[in-house]
Design a protein around this motif. Structure first.
Motif, PDB file in Angstrom:
ATOM      1  N   PHE A 121       6.299  14.181   7.859  1.00 48.94           N
ATOM      2  CA  PHE A 121       6.793  13.831   6.363  1.00 48.94           C
ATOM      3  C   PHE A 121       5.812  12.659   6.252  1.00 48.94           C
ATOM      4  CE2 PHE A 121      10.516  15.975   8.264  1.00 48.94           C
ATOM      5  CZ  PHE A 121      10.821  16.597   7.150  1.00 48.94           C
ATOM      6  N   VAL A 122       4.958  12.468   5.097  1.00 45.64           N
ATOM      7  CA  VAL A 122       4.150  11.760   4.806  1.00 45.64           C
ATOM      8  C   VAL A 122       4.631  10.878   3.706  1.00 45.64           C
ATOM      9  CG1 VAL A 122       1.940  11.123   4.096  1.00 45.64           C
ATOM     10  CG2 VAL A 122       2.023  13.027   5.278  1.00 45.64           C
ATOM     11  N   LYS A 123       4.788   9.455   3.784  1.00 43.55           N
ATOM     12  CA  LYS A 123       5.229   8.532   2.837  1.00 43.55           C
ATOM     13  C   LYS A 123       4.428   8.376   1.687  1.00 43.55           C
ATOM     14  CE  LYS A 123       7.333   4.005   2.410  1.00 43.55           C
ATOM     15  NZ  LYS A 123       8.108   3.006   2.880  1.00 43.55           N
ATOM     16  N   VAL A 124       4.821   8.688   0.640  1.00 43.27           N
ATOM     17  CA  VAL A 124       4.222   8.533  -0.754  1.00 43.27           C
ATOM     18  C   VAL A 124       4.756   7.623  -1.472  1.00 43.27           C
ATOM     19  CG1 VAL A 124       3.343   9.872  -2.738  1.00 43.27           C
ATOM     20  CG2 VAL A 124       3.820  11.132  -0.708  1.00 43.27           C
TER      21      VAL A 124
ATOM     22  N   ASP B  61       0.741  -1.247   0.055  1.00 43.45           N
ATOM     23  CA  ASP B  61      -0.002   0.110   0.038  1.00 43.45           C
ATOM     24  C   ASP B  61       0.900   1.198  -0.043  1.00 43.45           C
ATOM     25  OD1 ASP B  61      -2.379  -1.512  -0.113  1.00 43.45           O
ATOM     26  OD2 ASP B  61      -2.414  -1.556   2.185  1.00 43.45           O
ATOM     27  N   GLN B  62       1.906   0.944   0.522  1.00 41.82           N
ATOM     28  CA  GLN B  62       3.050   2.421   0.653  1.00 41.82           C
ATOM     29  C   GLN B  62       4.021   2.233  -0.383  1.00 41.82           C
ATOM     30  OE1 GLN B  62       4.548   1.954   4.650  1.00 41.82           O
ATOM     31  NE2 GLN B  62       2.812   2.925   5.276  1.00 41.82           N
ATOM     32  N   ASN B  63       4.265   1.112  -1.183  1.00 39.96           N
ATOM     33  CA  ASN B  63       5.294   0.933  -2.157  1.00 39.96           C
ATOM     34  C   ASN B  63       4.694   0.338  -3.431  1.00 39.96           C
ATOM     35  OD1 ASN B  63       7.504   1.640  -0.126  1.00 39.96           O
ATOM     36  ND2 ASN B  63       6.827  -0.383   0.731  1.00 39.96           N
ATOM     37  N   PHE B  64       5.428   0.871  -4.511  1.00 36.69           N
ATOM     38  CA  PHE B  64       5.130  -0.043  -5.824  1.00 36.69           C
ATOM     39  C   PHE B  64       5.588  -1.439  -5.661  1.00 36.69           C
ATOM     40  CE2 PHE B  64       4.548   4.362  -7.628  1.00 36.69           C
ATOM     41  CZ  PHE B  64       3.592   3.987  -8.386  1.00 36.69           C
ATOM     42  N   PRO B  65       5.227  -2.296  -6.329  1.00 35.49           N
ATOM     43  CA  PRO B  65       5.681  -3.767  -6.057  1.00 35.49           C
ATOM     44  C   PRO B  65       7.230  -3.808  -5.875  1.00 35.49           C
ATOM     45  CG  PRO B  65       4.125  -3.776  -7.746  1.00 35.49           C
ATOM     46  CD  PRO B  65       4.153  -2.245  -7.754  1.00 35.49           C
ATOM     47  N   LEU B  66       7.855  -4.368  -4.949  1.00 41.55           N
ATOM     48  CA  LEU B  66       9.081  -4.557  -4.742  1.00 41.55           C
ATOM     49  C   LEU B  66       9.790  -5.423  -5.887  1.00 41.55           C
ATOM     50  CD1 LEU B  66       9.232  -4.224  -0.729  1.00 41.55           C
ATOM     51  CD2 LEU B  66       9.511  -2.300  -2.568  1.00 41.55           C
ATOM     52  N   THR B  67      11.277  -5.188  -6.041  1.00 36.76           N
ATOM     53  CA  THR B  67      11.598  -5.943  -6.799  1.00 36.76           C
ATOM     54  C   THR B  67      12.755  -7.013  -6.356  1.00 36.76           C
ATOM     55  OG1 THR B  67      13.177  -5.998  -8.805  1.00 36.76           O
ATOM     56  CG2 THR B  67      13.681  -4.370  -7.323  1.00 36.76           C
ATOM     57  N   ASP B  68      13.192  -7.981  -6.876  1.00 35.36           N
ATOM     58  CA  ASP B  68      14.403  -8.963  -6.724  1.00 35.36           C
ATOM     59  C   ASP B  68      15.704  -8.334  -7.144  1.00 35.36           C
ATOM     60  OD1 ASP B  68      14.335  -9.796  -8.928  1.00 35.36           O
ATOM     61  OD2 ASP B  68      14.821 -11.710  -8.406  1.00 35.36           O
ATOM     62  N   LEU B  69      15.740  -7.064  -7.594  1.00 31.64           N
ATOM     63  CA  LEU B  69      16.991  -6.780  -8.398  1.00 31.64           C
ATOM     64  C   LEU B  69      17.959  -5.915  -7.353  1.00 31.64           C
ATOM     65  CD1 LEU B  69      15.632  -5.283 -11.867  1.00 31.64           C
ATOM     66  CD2 LEU B  69      16.799  -7.594 -11.407  1.00 31.64           C
ATOM     67  N   ILE B  70      18.986  -6.043  -7.269  1.00 28.23           N
ATOM     68  CA  ILE B  70      19.836  -5.501  -6.305  1.00 28.23           C
ATOM     69  C   ILE B  70      21.084  -4.813  -7.028  1.00 28.23           C
ATOM     70  CG2 ILE B  70      21.532  -5.814  -4.428  1.00 28.23           C
ATOM     71  CD1 ILE B  70      19.010  -5.915  -3.375  1.00 28.23           C
ATOM     72  N   VAL B  71      21.377  -3.765  -6.911  1.00 28.40           N
ATOM     73  CA  VAL B  71      22.707  -3.270  -7.450  1.00 28.40           C
ATOM     74  C   VAL B  71      23.786  -3.714  -6.590  1.00 28.40           C
ATOM     75  CG1 VAL B  71      24.021  -0.965  -7.947  1.00 28.40           C
ATOM     76  CG2 VAL B  71      21.548  -1.234  -8.365  1.00 28.40           C
TER      77      VAL B  71
END
Length: 413
Positions: A375-378, A146-156
């Motif tokens: 600060f509101v998380k967007v 609800d607070q994030n776009f779908p999280l990824t399994d990519l890592i730098v």
């Protein structure tokens, strides 16, 4: 720290922490003061990166010890549905099996947790002693869709080591890799480059913020193979994803090798907008000789060469620290949190609810007692750490008084 030393430290008695632990367990996560997050003199500095698969998340943790007088006695995590939930879905201690490596004064860890529809937050606790004083830090990791776009399994990842790049900014021409923690190294990913110059945040009494950005122009699209060494010359924002139809990916910035510091006269002008008039900024940005324009600006503002040296040193130390702490898809000093940090310094108290973060300044030369910013998380496709500053006309009197202190060389942080 050698691995054997690490094990010894981890096995030390927990007796000295009973009172601190009891205090934490009897209070809500939202009552936990996390001001240490933005205190660059705190004994331990923690950073994390997260890769999320279909039913599991991998968390990479980096702990940097700033002094030699630290004993970390316990590290553990809790998974909760929200900040108000009494029930802990899962908890475990971090031990030797999670340790990756020691590199200078930083320790690296990796651990996996099963995730379910209710696994919205992971709280990582670091408990220890520094110079005879207990500390109890908590790092909050949001898996909440609800607070994030779908999280990824990519890592730098670093180019030569199996540890992530924990900063959002990579020096131009430095090598790194993008890897899929739960996927195939043979896959190709799409990499988008944006040269867009993001604007800085507007003051909290402004009617609207500066973050309204309906669309971004893509300058370049590349196809890159995962786990292959990459490096880029062009500074700006990069966004990498496996599926162009999804809203999931990972972003990073390519910056000057000097970043988080600014060293050229042209780069030093932009952050001055927080303490300058529109006319002063116009004179600076339109001058053909940036160095001479900066010299005239500081002498005019501070009316003293010696005072100018102090203000320049203090102000740009704040800008550098804001870049260290808040850089995501744009430079740290341009974010709402970075702007407040530059002008007011680290907050005395920080409280989080998952949906928002509240900063409290207890006293400021007896002029701004109990000043608070919320600060509101967007949701932001480029980062899970984007917050908008709540605006209020009431900030006006504090804001301009604080700017006046800066310009007179009386601001001490």
């Amino acid at each position: 720290m050698a691995k054997s030393t690490y094990i010894l430290v981890l096995m030390l008695s927990l007796t000295a922490f009973h009172s601190a632990i009891a205090q934490r367990e009897n209070s809500s996560p939202s009552d936990f003061n996390r001001a240490f997050l933005y205190d660059l003199s705190s004994p331990v500095y923690g950073e994390y990166e997260v890769a999320v698969g279909s039913n599991e998340a991998t968390i990479f943790l980096k702990l940097t010890q700033r002094t030699n007088t630290i004993n970390i006695n316990r590290m553990h995590y809790e998974v909760r549905e929200n900040y108000e939930a009494d029930d802990v879905i899962r908890s475990a201690d971090l031990n030797e099996s999670h340790f990756i490596k020691q590199k200078e004064n930083s320790s690296y860890y990796r651990f996996e947790i099963p995730v379910s529809d209710e696994s919205h937050y992971v709280f990582v606790f670091i408990e220890g002693v520094s110079a005879g004083a207990n500390f109890n830090y908590r790092y909050d990791i949001s898996l909440n869709n609800d607070q994030n776009f779908p999280l990824t399994d990519l890592i730098v990842m670093e180019a030569e080591e199996e540890i992530p790049v924990f900063t959002s900014s990579i020096p131009n021409n430095a090598s790194f890799r993008v890897v899929s923690v739960y996927g195939e190294d043979s896959l190709n990913a799409y990499l988008y480059y944006y040269s867009h110059e993001f604007p800085p945040n507007l003051p909290p009494m402004a009617e609207t913020g500066a973050d309204i950005q309906k669309s971004l122009k893509i300058d370049t699209i590349l196809s890159v193979q995962l786990n292959q060494s990459l490096s880029f010359e062009n500074e700006g924002l990069y966004f990498c994803q496996l599926d162009t139809t999804s809203l999931s990916g990972i972003s990073f910035r390519i910056s000057s090798k000097y970043y988080p510091r600014f060293v050229t006269p042209e780069a030093l002008i932009a952050p001055l907008r927080y303490i300058s008039t529109s006319e002063e900024m116009e004179n600076l940005t339109e001058s053909d000789e940036a160095k001479a324009a900066l010299d005239r600006y500081w002498i005019k503002v501070t009316r003293s060469q010696e005072r100018a040296k102090d203000v320049i040193r203090n102000y740009f130390r704040q800008v550098t620290n804001a870049n260290i702490l808040f850089t995501t898809y744009k430079e740290g000093w341009k974010t709402g949190q970075g702007m407040v940090y530059v002008l007011f310094g680290p907050p005395d108290e920080v409280y989080s609810t998952g949906a928002e973060e509240r900063w409290i300044y207890n006293s400021e030369n007896d002029l701004m007692e109990n000043l608070a910013f919320t600060f509101v998380k967007v949701r932001n496709i480029f980062t899970t750490r984007h917050y908008n500053l709540l605006r209020d006309e009431e900030y006006r009197k504090f804001w301009y008084r604080n700017i006046d202190l800066w310009r007179k060389g009386r601001k001490q942080i």
